[in-house]
Design a protein around this motif. Structure first.
Motif, PDB file in Angstrom:
ATOM      1  N   TRP A  35      -7.432   4.151   8.085  1.00  0.00           N
ATOM      2  CA  TRP A  35      -7.714   3.740   6.695  1.00  0.00           C
ATOM      3  C   TRP A  35      -8.638   2.537   6.680  1.00  0.00           C
ATOM      4  O   TRP A  35      -9.606   2.498   5.903  1.00  0.00           O
ATOM      5  CB  TRP A  35      -6.380   3.423   6.027  1.00  0.00           C
ATOM      6  CG  TRP A  35      -6.392   2.967   4.611  1.00  0.00           C
ATOM      7  CD1 TRP A  35      -7.080   3.512   3.569  1.00  0.00           C
ATOM      8  CD2 TRP A  35      -5.626   1.878   4.070  1.00  0.00           C
ATOM      9  NE1 TRP A  35      -6.787   2.831   2.399  1.00  0.00           N
ATOM     10  CE2 TRP A  35      -5.906   1.833   2.676  1.00  0.00           C
ATOM     11  CE3 TRP A  35      -4.742   0.959   4.621  1.00  0.00           C
ATOM     12  CZ2 TRP A  35      -5.310   0.882   1.844  1.00  0.00           C
ATOM     13  CZ3 TRP A  35      -4.152   0.032   3.785  1.00  0.00           C
ATOM     14  CH2 TRP A  35      -4.439  -0.010   2.420  1.00  0.00           C
ATOM     15  N   TYR A  67      -9.000   0.560   1.835  1.00  0.00           N
ATOM     16  CA  TYR A  67      -8.500  -0.677   2.439  1.00  0.00           C
ATOM     17  C   TYR A  67      -9.190  -1.893   1.809  1.00  0.00           C
ATOM     18  O   TYR A  67      -8.549  -2.920   1.569  1.00  0.00           O
ATOM     19  CB  TYR A  67      -8.713  -0.675   3.953  1.00  0.00           C
ATOM     20  CG  TYR A  67      -8.359  -2.003   4.578  1.00  0.00           C
ATOM     21  CD1 TYR A  67      -7.040  -2.430   4.645  1.00  0.00           C
ATOM     22  CD2 TYR A  67      -9.356  -2.859   5.056  1.00  0.00           C
ATOM     23  CE1 TYR A  67      -6.709  -3.661   5.186  1.00  0.00           C
ATOM     24  CE2 TYR A  67      -9.026  -4.096   5.602  1.00  0.00           C
ATOM     25  CZ  TYR A  67      -7.707  -4.486   5.664  1.00  0.00           C
ATOM     26  OH  TYR A  67      -7.392  -5.710   6.183  1.00  0.00           O
ATOM     27  N   PHE A  83      -7.460  -2.674  -1.334  1.00  0.00           N
ATOM     28  CA  PHE A  83      -6.160  -3.298  -1.053  1.00  0.00           C
ATOM     29  C   PHE A  83      -6.339  -4.771  -0.718  1.00  0.00           C
ATOM     30  O   PHE A  83      -5.657  -5.639  -1.273  1.00  0.00           O
ATOM     31  CB  PHE A  83      -5.494  -2.559   0.115  1.00  0.00           C
ATOM     32  CG  PHE A  83      -4.301  -3.269   0.698  1.00  0.00           C
ATOM     33  CD1 PHE A  83      -3.089  -3.292   0.026  1.00  0.00           C
ATOM     34  CD2 PHE A  83      -4.389  -3.907   1.930  1.00  0.00           C
ATOM     35  CE1 PHE A  83      -1.983  -3.947   0.575  1.00  0.00           C
ATOM     36  CE2 PHE A  83      -3.294  -4.564   2.485  1.00  0.00           C
ATOM     37  CZ  PHE A  83      -2.090  -4.583   1.797  1.00  0.00           C
ATOM     38  N   GLU A 137      -6.493   4.437  -2.891  1.00  0.00           N
ATOM     39  CA  GLU A 137      -6.966   3.060  -2.737  1.00  0.00           C
ATOM     40  C   GLU A 137      -7.617   2.914  -1.371  1.00  0.00           C
ATOM     41  O   GLU A 137      -7.056   3.341  -0.367  1.00  0.00           O
ATOM     42  CB  GLU A 137      -5.775   2.111  -2.867  1.00  0.00           C
ATOM     43  CG  GLU A 137      -6.077   0.645  -2.697  1.00  0.00           C
ATOM     44  CD  GLU A 137      -4.840  -0.231  -2.851  1.00  0.00           C
ATOM     45  OE1 GLU A 137      -4.894  -1.199  -3.618  1.00  0.00           O
ATOM     46  OE2 GLU A 137      -3.803   0.059  -2.201  1.00  0.00           O
ATOM     47  N   TYR A 169       0.869  -1.186   0.000  1.00  0.00           N
ATOM     48  CA  TYR A 169       0.000   0.000   0.000  1.00  0.00           C
ATOM     49  C   TYR A 169       0.904   1.233   0.000  1.00  0.00           C
ATOM     50  O   TYR A 169       2.060   1.198   0.432  1.00  0.00           O
ATOM     51  CB  TYR A 169      -0.953   0.001   1.190  1.00  0.00           C
ATOM     52  CG  TYR A 169      -0.313  -0.168   2.545  1.00  0.00           C
ATOM     53  CD1 TYR A 169       0.293   0.907   3.199  1.00  0.00           C
ATOM     54  CD2 TYR A 169      -0.308  -1.398   3.193  1.00  0.00           C
ATOM     55  CE1 TYR A 169       0.886   0.762   4.440  1.00  0.00           C
ATOM     56  CE2 TYR A 169       0.288  -1.557   4.442  1.00  0.00           C
ATOM     57  CZ  TYR A 169       0.881  -0.483   5.061  1.00  0.00           C
ATOM     58  OH  TYR A 169       1.476  -0.627   6.279  1.00  0.00           O
ATOM     59  N   ASN A 170       0.372   2.338  -0.470  1.00  0.00           N
ATOM     60  CA  ASN A 170       1.150   3.569  -0.614  1.00  0.00           C
ATOM     61  C   ASN A 170       1.006   4.401   0.658  1.00  0.00           C
ATOM     62  O   ASN A 170       0.036   5.138   0.826  1.00  0.00           O
ATOM     63  CB  ASN A 170       0.680   4.358  -1.834  1.00  0.00           C
ATOM     64  CG  ASN A 170       1.586   5.547  -2.152  1.00  0.00           C
ATOM     65  OD1 ASN A 170       2.199   6.133  -1.273  1.00  0.00           O
ATOM     66  ND2 ASN A 170       1.640   5.898  -3.423  1.00  0.00           N
TER      67      ASN A 170
END
Length: 216
Positions: free
Chosen positions: A113, A125, A128, A123, A77-78
């Motif tokens: 998040w 969660y 993701f 994005e 993830y970012n």
């Protein structure tokens, strides 16, 4: 049953402009885990990474020259994106510059998040979690008996939490434990996938190897 061995990438360049580059230590960690697999005669039938440079360079430094298959679901993830969304572009300097503050903020930000407590991230969660599951399905949809994946800590935490049937918070607790080049092993057959081993680093279990240990 077949094996899915997921290895976290070697140490990346924390605090540098481009995190997606292995440090010198990261290359040595990767060489060490690759040497261990060869010593154990563990030869993968299939190689998979995400699309990140640090993941692909880890595999290369492990000594595997064959080009891997890629699946973006194995990308991390970012976190920078999540921080910017949470703080609306005004990320506190301490979060960026102080390691302890950074990782405390990482944990808190991921929890928010997961709860959709802020918007603006690229994005969610849920997205993701869905792409990680899609990546796992991709890697295990195979006749191969030994699948080697190089991925990242958050993905490994998510894969492990899902295999254990744990709640979403557990994903982050696992994420923060994952050492660079640690091995997490799953056994799979068809759609069945179960955890066999988590965060193992036998390649660090010597006086010399202990000096290679890192978490970020």
């Amino acid at each position: 049953m077949a094996e899915l061995l997921v290895i976290r990438h070697g140490q990346a360049s924390f605090g540098q402009d481009n995190y997606d580059v292995l440090s010198d230590l990261g290359h040595r960690q990767s060489e060490s885990v690759g040497a261990l697999l060869r010593e154990l005669d563990w030869q993968p039938d299939r190689l998979v990474t995400g699309t990140l440079k640090r993941q692909k360079d880890t595999l290369s430094s492990m000594g595997f020259d064959t080009a891997p298959e890629e699946h973006a679901g194995f990308n991390e993830y970012n976190f920078d994106d999540l921080l910017n969304a949470r703080f609306k572009g005004n990320v506190p300097d301490m979060v960026i510059g102080d390691r302890r503050t950074h990782f405390r903020a990482l944990r808190e930000t991921v929890f928010e998040w997961q709860d959709a407590a802020f918007d603006g991230a690229s994005e969610t969660y849920a997205e993701f979690a869905a792409r990680v599951e899609a990546a796992r399905a991709f890697a295990t949809d195979t006749e191969a008996k030994r699948v080697l994946v190089v991925s990242s800590g958050g993905v490994i935490g998510q894969l492990t939490a899902t295999a254990l049937g744990a709640d979403k918070r557990h994903m982050m607790e696992l994420n923060l434990q994952v050492k660079n080049t640690a091995m997490t092993r799953f056994m799979f057959k068809g759609a069945r996938c179960s955890l066999h081993e988590f965060n193992a680093t036998p390649h660090f279990m010597s006086p010399g190897g202990a000096a290679l240990l890192s978490y970020s």
